[in-house]
Design a protein around this motif. Structure first.
Motif, PDB file in Angstrom:
ATOM      1  N   SER A  73      -4.273  -8.514 -10.415  1.00 14.27           N
ATOM      2  CA  SER A  73      -5.576  -8.162  -9.860  1.00 14.27           C
ATOM      3  C   SER A  73      -5.950  -6.727 -10.214  1.00 14.27           C
ATOM      4  N   HIS A  74      -4.963  -5.827 -10.152  1.00 18.29           N
ATOM      5  CA  HIS A  74      -5.223  -4.425 -10.485  1.00 18.29           C
ATOM      6  C   HIS A  74      -5.639  -4.283 -11.940  1.00 18.29           C
TER       7      HIS A  74
ATOM      8  N   ARG B 213      -9.169  -4.821 -12.937  1.00 18.10           N
ATOM      9  CA  ARG B 213     -10.144  -3.791 -12.567  1.00 18.10           C
ATOM     10  C   ARG B 213     -10.028  -2.541 -13.430  1.00 18.10           C
TER      11      ARG B 213
ATOM     12  N   THR C 125     -10.714   6.099  -4.502  1.00 17.71           N
ATOM     13  CA  THR C 125     -10.602   4.658  -4.717  1.00 17.71           C
ATOM     14  C   THR C 125      -9.348   4.287  -5.485  1.00 17.71           C
TER      15      THR C 125
ATOM     16  N   SER D 197     -13.546  -0.909 -12.772  1.00 17.41           N
ATOM     17  CA  SER D 197     -13.702   0.062 -11.695  1.00 17.41           C
ATOM     18  C   SER D 197     -12.983   1.363 -12.026  1.00 17.41           C
TER      19      SER D 197
ATOM     20  N   VAL E 147      -1.029  -0.749  -4.461  1.00 19.61           N
ATOM     21  CA  VAL E 147      -1.203  -1.893  -5.358  1.00 19.61           C
ATOM     22  C   VAL E 147       0.055  -2.751  -5.326  1.00 19.61           C
TER      23      VAL E 147
ATOM     24  N   PRO F 156      -8.369   0.584  -4.092  1.00 18.50           N
ATOM     25  CA  PRO F 156      -9.317   0.691  -2.982  1.00 18.50           C
ATOM     26  C   PRO F 156      -8.801   0.139  -1.658  1.00 18.50           C
ATOM     27  N   GLU F 157      -7.903  -0.857  -1.720  1.00 18.87           N
ATOM     28  CA  GLU F 157      -7.391  -1.458  -0.486  1.00 18.87           C
ATOM     29  C   GLU F 157      -6.067  -0.859  -0.036  1.00 18.87           C
ATOM     30  N   GLY F 158      -5.553   0.123  -0.782  1.00 19.38           N
ATOM     31  CA  GLY F 158      -4.265   0.706  -0.439  1.00 19.38           C
ATOM     32  C   GLY F 158      -3.271   0.542  -1.573  1.00 19.38           C
TER      33      GLY F 158
END
Length: 258
Positions: free
Chosen positions: A82-83, A86, A14, A163, A77, A73-75
């Motif tokens: 936003s990162h 988390r 992740t 996360s 950064v 998680p989406e690839g």
């Protein structure tokens, strides 16, 4: 290409880094480092100056790499704000104010993480309870023991239920009893799906916490894999700590020697 040294990419990756290089003038702190992290505790081992703190800062977005990518998680950064929302980040020297009360400090940390005024009291209370500091909410930080300050550091790092949790040398300076308390606190504070990276040069931390192990030496990734795979790099022995030490030493090079 994401491919940790002597490892395969975890199916549940992740977070991670892909061919990350960090240079300071003529010194290379990280040299094309790749690793993939997954839920559970990964212990990052290395000698002093190996690049552990640099990797922790890059993953927490406290520092940007010279080259390479940080992965979420989406690839790759691309949105740092936003990162960071988390990530829970405990630097080697937590920035705490001795005059502040523990609860106020956590309320401020929760505000920085974007938790609403309505939700902050619950978030602060939960973080204090999960780190065993519920009774010290009104205590000034300057009156807390070193072990309690480390626990408060964990509390500020998890107040927003991150996360990814990055802990840089959190057990340095703790006496044996405080380290035992720290291990218990950390186990109780983590959610099952939290991705946790803990950097250390204390081999005791591996035996107490690690599900997976990374070894950095001279800025390069020398090993990345499960604890069992790490231990299997050297013959079995009845001395558990001794086997961890021998497995660690087997990954080191003369290049990284002081």
């Amino acid at each position: 290409m994401l491919d940790g040294a002597r490892s395969t990419t975890p199916e549940r990756c992740t977070f991670g880094v892909d061919e990350v290089t960090v240079q300071y003038d003529d010194r290379t702190a990280l040299d094309e480092v790749s690793c993939a992290l997954e839920p559970g505790v990964t212990v990052l081992l290395g000698r002093n100056g190996a690049g552990k703190s640099t990797l922790c800062r890059v993953l927490a977005s406290a520092e940007q790499p010279t080259r390479g990518r940080v992965l979420g998680p989406e690839g790759p950064v691309t949105d740092l704000r936003s990162h960071r929302a988390r990530v829970g980040w405990l630097p080697q020297t937590p920035p705490v104010a001795a005059h502040m009360r523990a609860g106020d400090y956590l309320d401020y940390a929760a505000w920085l993480k974007g938790i609403s005024r309505r939700d902050r009291p619950r978030a602060v209370a939960e973080a204090l309870e999960r780190t065993g500091l519920g009774a010290r909410r009104g205590s000034r930080i300057g009156t807390l023991s070193g072990g309690m300050v480390r626990r408060l550091g964990i509390a500020q790092a998890i107040v927003h239920r991150p996360s990814l949790l990055v802990l840089d040398e959190p057990t340095v300076g703790l006496d044996p009893e405080q380290r035992v308390q720290f291990y218990a606190t950390l186990r109780g504070a983590l959610d099952a799906d939290t991705v946790t990276l803990l950097s250390t040069h204390l081999l005791e931390d591996v035996g107490e916490l690690a599900e997976r192990v990374l070894v950095l030496d001279a800025g390069r990734m020398r090993f990345a894999g499960a604890l069992e795979t790490f231990l299997a790099t050297v013959p079995a022995s009845p001395d558990g700590d001794g086997r961890i030490r021998r497995a660690f030493m087997a990954q080191l090079t003369d290049e990284g020697a002081a």
